[in-house]
Scaffold this motif. Structure first.
Motif, short mmCIF file in Angstrom:
data_model
loop_
_atom_site.label_atom_id
_atom_site.label_comp_id
_atom_site.label_asym_id
_atom_site.label_seq_id
_atom_site.Cartn_x
_atom_site.Cartn_y
_atom_site.Cartn_z
N ARG A 74 -9.85 2.96 12.79
CA ARG A 74 -8.48 2.65 12.41
C ARG A 74 -7.51 3.66 13.02
NH1 ARG A 74 -7.06 3.25 7.07
NH2 ARG A 74 -9.15 3.95 6.52
N SER B 175 6.96 1.90 4.94
CA SER B 175 5.90 1.07 4.35
C SER B 175 6.20 -0.42 4.51
CB SER B 175 5.74 1.39 2.87
OG SER B 175 6.90 1.01 2.15
N ASN C 68 4.69 -2.31 1.80
CA ASN C 68 3.24 -2.19 1.62
C ASN C 68 2.89 -0.96 0.78
OD1 ASN C 68 2.20 -4.46 3.26
ND2 ASN C 68 3.34 -3.40 4.89
N ALA C 69 1.60 -0.73 0.63
CA ALA C 69 1.14 0.31 -0.29
C ALA C 69 1.32 1.74 0.24
CB ALA C 69 -0.33 0.07 -0.63
N GLY D 47 1.40 1.33 6.01
CA GLY D 47 1.25 -0.12 5.81
C GLY D 47 0.19 -0.40 4.76
N ASP D 48 -0.80 -1.22 5.14
CA ASP D 48 -1.86 -1.61 4.18
C ASP D 48 -2.82 -0.47 3.88
OD1 ASP D 48 -1.08 -4.16 3.77
OD2 ASP D 48 -2.21 -4.97 5.48
N SER D 49 -2.93 0.45 4.82
CA SER D 49 -3.86 1.58 4.61
C SER D 49 -3.18 2.86 5.05
CB SER D 49 -5.15 1.34 5.39
OG SER D 49 -4.84 1.16 6.76
N ASP E 2 1.12 9.41 5.54
CA ASP E 2 0.36 9.48 4.30
C ASP E 2 -0.50 10.74 4.27
OD1 ASP E 2 0.76 6.66 3.00
OD2 ASP E 2 0.32 6.24 5.09
N TRP F 191 3.01 5.67 -4.99
CA TRP F 191 2.23 5.91 -3.76
C TRP F 191 1.19 7.01 -3.98
CZ3 TRP F 191 2.47 10.77 -1.46
CH2 TRP F 191 1.73 10.90 -0.29
N ARG G 120 -1.82 5.83 -5.66
CA ARG G 120 -2.66 5.03 -4.76
C ARG G 120 -3.38 5.94 -3.77
NH1 ARG G 120 1.89 1.46 -5.01
NH2 ARG G 120 2.78 2.41 -3.14
N THR H 219 -7.69 6.53 -2.68
CA THR H 219 -8.29 5.98 -1.46
C THR H 219 -9.65 6.63 -1.21
OG1 THR H 219 -7.22 7.64 -0.05
CG2 THR H 219 -6.06 5.55 -0.33
#
Lengths: 231, 231
Positions: free
Chosen positions: A85, A147, A150-151, A155-157, A162, A195, A198, A202
């Motif tokens: 990724r 974002s 998104n989360a 984005g999605d990850s 981050d 955020w 979340r 991860t």
């Protein structure tokens, strides 16, 4: 560029450093394994001094014997070298935006936060706390922009921003405990508060080894402010 | 990613800023044309304030209406977006090395140099001058490593670190004239002294418009140290 994943990767680190944590998170994102070596910063190893003769600081990533220093440089190196990724967004404008906010965190948020942590006078601490909160409010706006609903900033990850901001979270918790200040809080920075929850959930954040904790950061702060031993 | 070369490119700048010069040099390296708009920093334009609400500073590159801020971010954006000679090296380890030295120039050399320029007390200026010279000696070592015996940090032609350091040269000349200090000099930093001559002779450096001059930087320094007008 893949194929040599994990081969000869060594991180010279310090568990309590958010900058070291970034490197571990970046490597986790790519799913590559590495050897972690904890440095004693009061007695730096020959390997550290030889690998980072300019700054003499952790983190250093040593890849097949070659050192790479400075966390933003290392994160981008890891991103460019290993498949998996992407850490930075692939769109050039989004990449620029991510680099902008990562630099903002390092140039504005970090000095304000660290100034607050090490301030000996109440007045100075209050001043730096104010700067820290102003900087985090900018990051709240940044989250909304980056974002796209998104989360994560990425984005999605999770992605570059981050990792950069997420690496501060255990320190923010330590600041809450010691100075009773919520740098990220649900009323003033609700997007970042959600955020942060979340982020720590991860896989990448959970699987960092060795995992730094707010206890360690609290200990660090207490040491900074311990009375000097008698002469 | 090419094909839209030059389309809708506007630089918000200030001629005396080395950071603005970097952006112009990067665009010149790619051979793309752009509109240059000089900002009055004592009366910033609405466009500048809207484009860079966080720092409110030049340079800003506006590309098809979208702003990109901070010179290292802009240079990398330009490099990724436009075809032509690469600004950063293509090899990941060399890229990391270039990013490291560019960051070093911004984090160590620039604050020391600017501290020297704006110091009001002789003692402070001497201290900052010492730091500046220590930083430039590191850059001398960096040149030997990065250039690999070639003419530039970037090899046969200028690259990222050349642009970053080269953009300071007109300022170094101003410092020589005003403070009688040779930051780069033939005896202590012979490699950089020879490099600097080559750099200012490159097409990219010669063709920057508007071209900043040491006279402008001298004027800037004199303004900084002018006695205050009577109340």
């Amino acid at each position: 560029m893949a194929g040599e994943e994990g081969e000869g990767l060594k991180v010279l680190g310090l568990q309590v450093s958010p900058f070291v944590l970034r490197v571990c998170l970046a490597l986790n994102m790519k799913g590559v394994s590495y050897e972690y070596v904890e440095e004693d910063v009061s007695n730096k190893s020959e390997l550290l001094l030889k690998s980072n003769p300019v700054h003499k600081k952790v983190p250093v990533l040593i890849h097949n014997g070659k050192p790479i220093c400075e966390s933003p440089v290392i994160m981008q190196y890891v991103d460019e070298l290993f498949a998996g990724r992407p850490i930075l967004p692939t769109d050039p404008y989004e990449r620029a935006t991510a680099r902008f906010w990562a630099a903002y965190a390092d140039d504005k948020l970090f000095p304000a936060w660290y100034g607050m942590v090490k301030a000996q006078a109440e007045e100075e601490r209050a001043e730096k706390a104010k700067e820290t909160l102003a900087a985090i409010e900018h990051m709240e706006v940044a989250f909304a922009k980056c974002s796209g609903g998104n989360a994560f900033f990425g984005g999605d990850s999770i992605g570059y921003v981050d990792i950069v901001l997420g690496s501060f979270l255990f320190w923010f918790e330590a600041v809450r405990r010691v100075f009773d200040l919520e740098i990220i809080n649900a009323s003033k920075t609700p997007l970042l508060a959600a955020w942060a929850e979340r982020f720590v959930g991860t896989v990448e954040a959970k699987e960092v080894l060795p995992l730094p904790t707010a206890d360690m950061a609290v200990q660090y702060i207490n040491k900074l402010h311990a009375p000097l031993p008698p002469p």
